[in-house]
Scaffold this motif. Structure first.
Motif, PDB file in Angstrom:
ATOM      1  N   LYS A 156       0.760  -0.963  -0.012  1.00 15.13           N
ATOM      2  CA  LYS A 156      -0.021  -0.099  -0.134  1.00 15.13           C
ATOM      3  C   LYS A 156       1.017   1.166  -0.022  1.00 15.13           C
ATOM      4  N   VAL A 157       2.190   1.008  -0.116  1.00 12.79           N
ATOM      5  CA  VAL A 157       3.093   2.455   0.048  1.00 12.79           C
ATOM      6  C   VAL A 157       2.908   3.122  -1.254  1.00 12.79           C
ATOM      7  N   ALA A 158       3.026   2.720  -2.256  1.00  7.99           N
ATOM      8  CA  ALA A 158       2.785   3.435  -3.468  1.00  7.99           C
ATOM      9  C   ALA A 158       2.575   2.357  -4.844  1.00  7.99           C
ATOM     10  N   ARG A 159       1.980   3.317  -5.802  1.00  4.60           N
ATOM     11  CA  ARG A 159       1.560   2.668  -7.117  1.00  4.60           C
ATOM     12  C   ARG A 159       2.737   2.544  -8.076  1.00  4.60           C
ATOM     13  N   ARG A 160       3.473   3.516  -8.072  1.00  4.46           N
ATOM     14  CA  ARG A 160       4.625   3.786  -8.822  1.00  4.46           C
ATOM     15  C   ARG A 160       5.695   4.496  -8.153  1.00  4.46           C
ATOM     16  N   TRP A 161       6.835   4.104  -8.513  1.00  2.00           N
ATOM     17  CA  TRP A 161       8.176   4.917  -8.137  1.00  2.00           C
ATOM     18  C   TRP A 161       8.832   5.227  -9.173  1.00  2.00           C
ATOM     19  N   VAL A 162       9.550   6.305  -9.531  1.00  3.49           N
ATOM     20  CA  VAL A 162      10.772   6.689 -10.370  1.00  3.49           C
ATOM     21  C   VAL A 162      11.756   7.229  -9.381  1.00  3.49           C
ATOM     22  N   ARG A 163      12.991   6.695  -9.793  1.00  3.00           N
ATOM     23  CA  ARG A 163      14.198   7.251  -9.313  1.00  3.00           C
ATOM     24  C   ARG A 163      15.260   7.450 -10.310  1.00  3.00           C
ATOM     25  N   PHE A 164      16.324   8.637 -10.095  1.00  2.00           N
ATOM     26  CA  PHE A 164      17.376   8.947 -10.992  1.00  2.00           C
ATOM     27  C   PHE A 164      18.480   9.147  -9.993  1.00  2.00           C
ATOM     28  N   ARG A 165      19.592   8.600 -10.366  1.00  2.00           N
ATOM     29  CA  ARG A 165      20.883   8.940  -9.387  1.00  2.00           C
ATOM     30  C   ARG A 165      22.200   8.880 -10.325  1.00  2.00           C
ATOM     31  N   ALA A 166      22.490  10.145 -10.148  1.00  2.00           N
ATOM     32  CA  ALA A 166      23.795  10.445 -11.056  1.00  2.00           C
ATOM     33  C   ALA A 166      24.852  10.869 -10.234  1.00  2.00           C
ATOM     34  N   LEU A 167      25.852   9.734 -10.185  1.00  2.00           N
ATOM     35  CA  LEU A 167      26.528   9.550  -9.013  1.00  2.00           C
ATOM     36  C   LEU A 167      28.230   9.740  -9.381  1.00  2.00           C
ATOM     37  N   LYS A 168      28.547   9.657 -10.461  1.00  2.00           N
ATOM     38  CA  LYS A 168      29.941   9.863 -11.184  1.00  2.00           C
ATOM     39  C   LYS A 168      29.983  10.995 -12.014  1.00  2.00           C
ATOM     40  N   GLY A 169      31.144  11.424 -12.060  1.00  2.00           N
ATOM     41  CA  GLY A 169      31.544  12.558 -13.048  1.00  2.00           C
ATOM     42  C   GLY A 169      31.381  13.732 -12.385  1.00  2.00           C
ATOM     43  N   PRO A 170      31.362  14.959 -12.998  1.00  2.00           N
ATOM     44  CA  PRO A 170      31.198  16.190 -12.436  1.00  2.00           C
ATOM     45  C   PRO A 170      29.959  16.810 -11.819  1.00  2.00           C
ATOM     46  N   GLN A 171      28.913  16.096 -12.306  1.00  2.00           N
ATOM     47  CA  GLN A 171      27.562  16.479 -11.960  1.00  2.00           C
ATOM     48  C   GLN A 171      26.810  15.374 -11.288  1.00  2.00           C
ATOM     49  N   ASN A 172      26.591  15.601 -10.194  1.00  2.00           N
ATOM     50  CA  ASN A 172      25.683  14.634  -9.244  1.00  2.00           C
ATOM     51  C   ASN A 172      24.269  15.202  -9.068  1.00  2.00           C
ATOM     52  N   ALA A 173      23.286  14.028  -8.971  1.00  2.00           N
ATOM     53  CA  ALA A 173      21.835  14.462  -8.846  1.00  2.00           C
ATOM     54  C   ALA A 173      21.273  13.362  -8.246  1.00  2.00           C
ATOM     55  N   VAL A 174      19.912  13.778  -7.645  1.00  2.00           N
ATOM     56  CA  VAL A 174      19.195  12.652  -7.227  1.00  2.00           C
ATOM     57  C   VAL A 174      17.712  12.983  -7.523  1.00  2.00           C
ATOM     58  N   VAL A 175      16.912  12.178  -8.264  1.00  2.00           N
ATOM     59  CA  VAL A 175      15.564  12.382  -8.553  1.00  2.00           C
ATOM     60  C   VAL A 175      14.920  11.471  -7.833  1.00  2.00           C
ATOM     61  N   LEU A 176      13.653  11.752  -7.220  1.00  2.00           N
ATOM     62  CA  LEU A 176      12.777  10.799  -6.466  1.00  2.00           C
ATOM     63  C   LEU A 176      11.305  11.332  -6.754  1.00  2.00           C
ATOM     64  N   GLY A 177      10.619  10.272  -7.058  1.00  2.00           N
ATOM     65  CA  GLY A 177       8.830  10.751  -7.292  1.00  2.00           C
ATOM     66  C   GLY A 177       8.217   9.179  -6.846  1.00  2.00           C
ATOM     67  N   ARG A 178       7.183   9.653  -6.088  1.00  2.00           N
ATOM     68  CA  ARG A 178       6.249   8.580  -5.826  1.00  2.00           C
ATOM     69  C   ARG A 178       4.900   8.761  -6.113  1.00  2.00           C
ATOM     70  N   GLU A 179       3.961   7.985  -6.639  1.00  2.00           N
ATOM     71  CA  GLU A 179       2.845   8.106  -6.958  1.00  2.00           C
ATOM     72  C   GLU A 179       2.063   7.205  -5.842  1.00  2.00           C
ATOM     73  N   GLY A 180       1.130   7.842  -5.129  1.00  2.00           N
ATOM     74  CA  GLY A 180       0.313   6.892  -4.121  1.00  2.00           C
ATOM     75  C   GLY A 180      -0.797   6.088  -4.636  1.00  2.00           C
ATOM     76  N   GLN A 181      -1.167   5.325  -4.018  1.00  2.00           N
ATOM     77  CA  GLN A 181      -2.343   4.508  -4.502  1.00  2.00           C
ATOM     78  C   GLN A 181      -3.584   5.337  -4.574  1.00  2.00           C
ATOM     79  N   ASP A 182      -3.679   6.461  -4.005  1.00  2.00           N
ATOM     80  CA  ASP A 182      -4.813   7.280  -4.197  1.00  2.00           C
ATOM     81  C   ASP A 182      -4.572   8.421  -5.459  1.00  2.00           C
ATOM     82  N   GLY A 183      -3.457   8.007  -6.084  1.00  2.00           N
ATOM     83  CA  GLY A 183      -3.284   8.926  -7.256  1.00  2.00           C
ATOM     84  C   GLY A 183      -2.420  10.333  -7.080  1.00  2.00           C
ATOM     85  N   GLY A 184      -2.294  10.492  -5.600  1.00  2.00           N
ATOM     86  CA  GLY A 184      -1.454  11.558  -5.490  1.00  2.00           C
ATOM     87  C   GLY A 184       0.232  11.586  -5.522  1.00  2.00           C
TER      88      GLY A 184
END
Length: 330
Positions: free
Chosen positions: A198-226
């Motif tokens: 029941k935690v989530a319907r979908r997740w998307v993640r992105f992690r740029a961990l090497k090189g000059p540019q680092n980034a973390v992206v996280l997105g969660r879509e709940g079961q209620d559509g939020g």
């Protein structure tokens, strides 16, 4: 599948069915916050993306899900270009793991993690092999807005311990020579009393961990559509909060690739995540066939795609990294 093997597999799924959901530590960075709930689960996830293309993840978990309580789980996954996947796992009772607040050390059987003012390390000794990840940066926990999700009296909490850090990787995969690699790493912590299904319907993640540019992206879509949390973090400063995301797939299962479009809080396009090469498709409940019906009500049927990918933003250079898409069933 033999009865003993089925029991081990079902037990591992029930006890290990924690999504990558970061949480709140008691004591030091690696301290645990216990709960008597049958749905309680707490997990530390350590990721390394080596310069030669090797991907390593280690998960240390404690959970009440399944038989018993405060069960410890240590598992690792090693994906080396052109090599078979190595994924050892061990589970143990409450007497076989411990936390030492004086040294901020968490020990689960033959697996140990330790945090200091100089950095963080985790070591796994399983199945005649060894994985050791040594992060060069001091853990600095942070949680953007939306990282606490409430469902009645139950909560899911999200905390990043290291958004990006240089990491040294030592590997001794059985029947191969030991290797030492370098690359970039990421660490997070989860705590939840919400049933994994029941935690989530979908997740998307992105992690740029090497090189000059680092980034973390996280997105969660709940079961209620939020949508929450949804954010992008880059190197320094606070995370930028985003509004929502859409996912598009091309192909099916092992031939899938993915594209995610994320919008800002004004509803304008903020960034695009585009998968380029599929590294792994993981569907543990699906692989059980009819037996999956025994665990699906509690853990759901998560399917995770791990890909090499790229983050694209208007007016900025593309950034290479790791992309993950997790679906609650397909």
């Amino acid at each position: 599948m033999r009865r003993e093997a089925r029991a081990r597999c079902l037990g591992a799924l029930l006890l290990g069915a924690l999504l990558t959901l970061p949480g709140v530590a008691a004591g030091g960075v690696l301290g645990l916050s216990f709960d008597a709930s049958d749905r309680y689960g707490e997990s530390f996830t350590f990721v390394a993306d080596a310069d030669d293309g090797t991907y390593v993840t280690v998960t240390l978990s404690v959970t009440n899900i399944g038989p018993g309580s405060r069960t410890g789980i240590c598992r690792a996954t090693v994906l080396r270009p052109g090599k078979p996947t190595w994924a050892p796992q061990s589970r143990m009772g409450a007497k076989d793991w411990s936390y030492a607040p004086a040294t901020d050390t968490l020990t689960l059987g033959a697996c140990t993690a330790r945090a200091t003012d100089e950095g963080l390390s985790v070591e796994v000794l399983l199945d005649n092999g060894r994985v050791k990840l040594e992060y060069a940066r001091k853990p600095s926990p942070w949680s953007p807005e939306g990282s606490v999700v409430e469902q009645g009296k139950d909560r899911y909490r999200h905390e990043v311990l290291l958004g990006a850090s240089p990491v040294k990787v030592t590997l001794q995969v059985p029947k191969t020579e030991a290797v030492t690699l370098t690359g970039g790493g990421y660490v997070d912590h989860s705590r939840s009393t919400v049933a994994p299904a029941k935690v989530a319907r979908r997740w998307v993640r992105f992690r740029a961990l090497k090189g000059p540019q680092n980034a973390v992206v996280l997105g969660r879509e709940g079961q209620d559509g939020g949508y929450a949390p949804v954010y992008v973090w880059e190197d320094k400063g606070p995370a930028l909060l985003l509004e929502s995301f859409t996912l598009t797939r091309t192909g099916e299962k092992e031939k899938s690739t993915w594209r995610a479009e994320l919008t800002d809080r004004d509803g304008k396009p903020a960034l695009t995540l585009r998968g380029t090469t599929l590294l792994q498709r993981s569907a543990p409940v699906e692989s059980l066939g009819m037996l999956g019906g025994l665990v699906r009500p509690v853990v759901g049927s998560p399917v995770t795609y791990l890909l090499r990918g790229v983050m694209e933003r208007p007016g900025k250079a593309p950034v290479d990294g790791l992309m993950e898409v997790t679906l609650e069933g397909e």
